[in-house]
Motif scaffolding. Structure first.
Motif, PDB file in Angstrom:
ATOM      1  N   LEU A   1       0.834  -1.197   0.000  1.00  0.00           N
ATOM      2  CA  LEU A   1       0.000   0.000   0.000  1.00  0.00           C
ATOM      3  C   LEU A   1       0.870   1.248   0.000  1.00  0.00           C
ATOM      4  O   LEU A   1       1.944   1.282   0.608  1.00  0.00           O
ATOM      5  CB  LEU A   1      -0.890   0.028   1.247  1.00  0.00           C
ATOM      6  CG  LEU A   1      -2.030  -0.984   1.344  1.00  0.00           C
ATOM      7  CD1 LEU A   1      -2.760  -0.802   2.672  1.00  0.00           C
ATOM      8  CD2 LEU A   1      -3.009  -0.836   0.192  1.00  0.00           C
TER       9      LEU A   1
ATOM     10  N   ASP B   1      -2.922   5.263  -1.558  1.00  0.00           N
ATOM     11  CA  ASP B   1      -4.108   4.471  -1.219  1.00  0.00           C
ATOM     12  C   ASP B   1      -4.730   4.961   0.077  1.00  0.00           C
ATOM     13  O   ASP B   1      -5.933   4.844   0.291  1.00  0.00           O
ATOM     14  CB  ASP B   1      -3.734   2.995  -1.052  1.00  0.00           C
ATOM     15  CG  ASP B   1      -3.071   2.411  -2.284  1.00  0.00           C
ATOM     16  OD1 ASP B   1      -3.759   2.319  -3.312  1.00  0.00           O
ATOM     17  OD2 ASP B   1      -1.882   2.059  -2.224  1.00  0.00           O
TER      18      ASP B   1
ATOM     19  N   THR C   1      -9.334   7.164  -1.900  1.00  0.00           N
ATOM     20  CA  THR C   1      -8.268   7.146  -0.905  1.00  0.00           C
ATOM     21  C   THR C   1      -8.869   7.095   0.494  1.00  0.00           C
ATOM     22  O   THR C   1      -9.718   7.926   0.833  1.00  0.00           O
ATOM     23  CB  THR C   1      -7.370   8.394  -1.041  1.00  0.00           C
ATOM     24  OG1 THR C   1      -6.784   8.411  -2.341  1.00  0.00           O
ATOM     25  CG2 THR C   1      -6.270   8.385   0.014  1.00  0.00           C
TER      26      THR C   1
END
Length: 437
Positions: free
Chosen positions: A200, A267, A322
């Motif tokens: 991530l 992310d 996000t």
């Protein structure tokens, strides 16, 4: 009372810690289903075994072989045909006709009344199904052994082919946060590469006019920003990609631009500061423009104010949303809220099957004052008392700005929402900061 993280929550409302965790987990699940990230080939990569530590296994690791690959001896002793054993204690006399070493299978076959000296892990010879431990036997020389018939049963002390793992079966399940023992297991199967989840990308920033970067001079009322360094360390423990967005001043245009840039690259965005009463007014306005974010007051200490939700994609960026965490500004509160909410959400978003921190118990060395109506996370040191039982003591003052209390601690004492005062000698729940493996 349940609150949806997809709609703003007033700062005057209050959530239990468990309610906040459930709301976060629910939104992460929705985000995964919407993006199909867990099943997206673009989110899976192949890495060498020695680079796989702390990564999330992307698919079941199937064993290419049986483990053990053949029946073998579970200990040092003598292998023979168990048919010669009876139900009484009558003595058994066997002639030793050879030795079997690990890695050197015996090519012959024994006859009735014979046995072979065998080492732990050595392949069981043809015609043998039982091993008598060496210490259970008596012999007058190296050519024969004697033991009582009722000392063991036929088939004992033999490890069967495929007893640990069968060929084609899962040795490690998808979603595992890979530990050193998992890498050893994969290596024992002859596997040199693993498919793991993509790391991530997590952006971090600190907001506040009073904050200064390391190397800058401190003027009146200013402090060094420690939160980004604590968060960097916490994220590195999870082996994630970190995007450091630095310090952002407390004005709407700067914050909005910083959030937009961070969301276009990451992310997950984690900010610290700007979420308490009074501070959050313009932050709320920005969040309403950029996504669906709730501002929560959580019934906990430390770490009461927190923001959580989704930042929508901006023009020209990735189509993915996000995940956003707005943590308090106090240094200890940042770390506590990360441990209690952010860590498990990051693991869940990255496809981990186990996301919660294990809870154990220890004896409190001292009394602890606690008011019912909130969950408290006291910083403490776990050790052993004079009786050898696990015991725990607090690190002193528990203020949300005292970072030394975290530096000295190795665990949290977790006092639940409805719990009252703790007496010395009471058992309390604790969560360790670091795992052995």
């Amino acid at each position: 009372m349940k609150h949806s993280p997809n709609s703003p929550i007033l700062l005057t409302s209050s959530l239990h810690v468990d309610e906040a965790r459930k709301a976060i987990s629910s939104l992460v699940s929705e985000l995964l289903q919407e993006s199909h990230a867990i099943n997206d080939p673009a989110d899976i990569e192949t890495v060498l075994l020695d680079q796989a530590i702390n990564r999330i296994l992307a698919e079941d690791l199937l064993s290419p072989i049986d483990v053990p690959a053949a029946d073998n001896s579970a200990m040092d002793g003598y292998a023979f045909d168990g048919k010669c054993l009876g139900t009484s204690s009558s003595p058994i006399h066997l002639r030793v006709v050879g030795t079997v070493l690990a890695g050197q299978p015996y090519k012959g076959q024994i006859e009735a009344g014979e046995c072979l000296k065998i080492m732990t892990g050595a392949v069981m010879p043809a015609g043998c199904d039982t091993v008598i431990p060496q210490e259970f036997t008596a012999s007058s020389n190296d050519e024969s052994i004697n033991f009582k018939s009722d000392q063991l049963k036929a088939g004992e002390n033999r490890r069967l082919r495929g007893e640990d793992l069968q060929k084609g079966k899962a040795a490690i399940s998808a979603g595992r946060l890979l530990r050193p023992s998992d890498l050893g297991l994969a290596a024992s199967l002859g596997i040199a590469k693993l498919k793991v989840r993509r790391k991530l990308k997590v952006a971090i920033l600190s907001s506040g006019d009073e904050l200064r970067s390391l190397g800058q001079a401190l003027d009146a009322g200013s402090i060094y920003d420690s939160n980004r360094y604590s968060l960097t360390g916490l994220l590195n423990r999870l082996d994630l990609k970190i995007i450091d967005c630095g310090i952002v001043r407390d004005d709407p245009s700067s914050l909005k631009q910083a959030f937009i840039e961070a969301a276009s690259k990451a992310d997950v965005l984690i900010s610290s500061g700007g979420v308490s009463v009074g501070e959050a007014d313009f932050t709320k306005q920005i969040m309403q423009e950029l996504g669906d974010v709730g501002f929560w007051k959580i019934a906990m200490r430390p770490g009461r104010p927190m923001a959580f939700g989704i930042l929508k994609p901006v023009s020209g960026s990735s189509s993915r949303k996000t995940l956003f965490f707005g943590l308090p500004g106090n240094p200890v509160a940042v770390m506590v809220t990360f441990y209690q909410f952010v860590r498990s959400a990051l693991l869940q978003l990255n496809g981990a099957s186990q996301t919660e921190t294990p809870i154990v118990q220890a004896i409190s060395e001292t009394a602890i004052r606690k008011k019912p109506g909130r969950t408290e996370f006291q910083r403490a040191i776990l050790g052993r008392n004079a009786e050898g039982k696990p015991s725990v003591r607090l690190t002193g003052s528990q203020g949300a700005g005292i970072l030394r209390s975290m530096s000295e601690a190795n665990c949290f004492v977790i006092l639940s929402h409805d719990q009252g005062n703790i007496a010395a000698g009471d058992w309390v729940d604790i969560a360790l900061f670091d795992g052995l493996l």
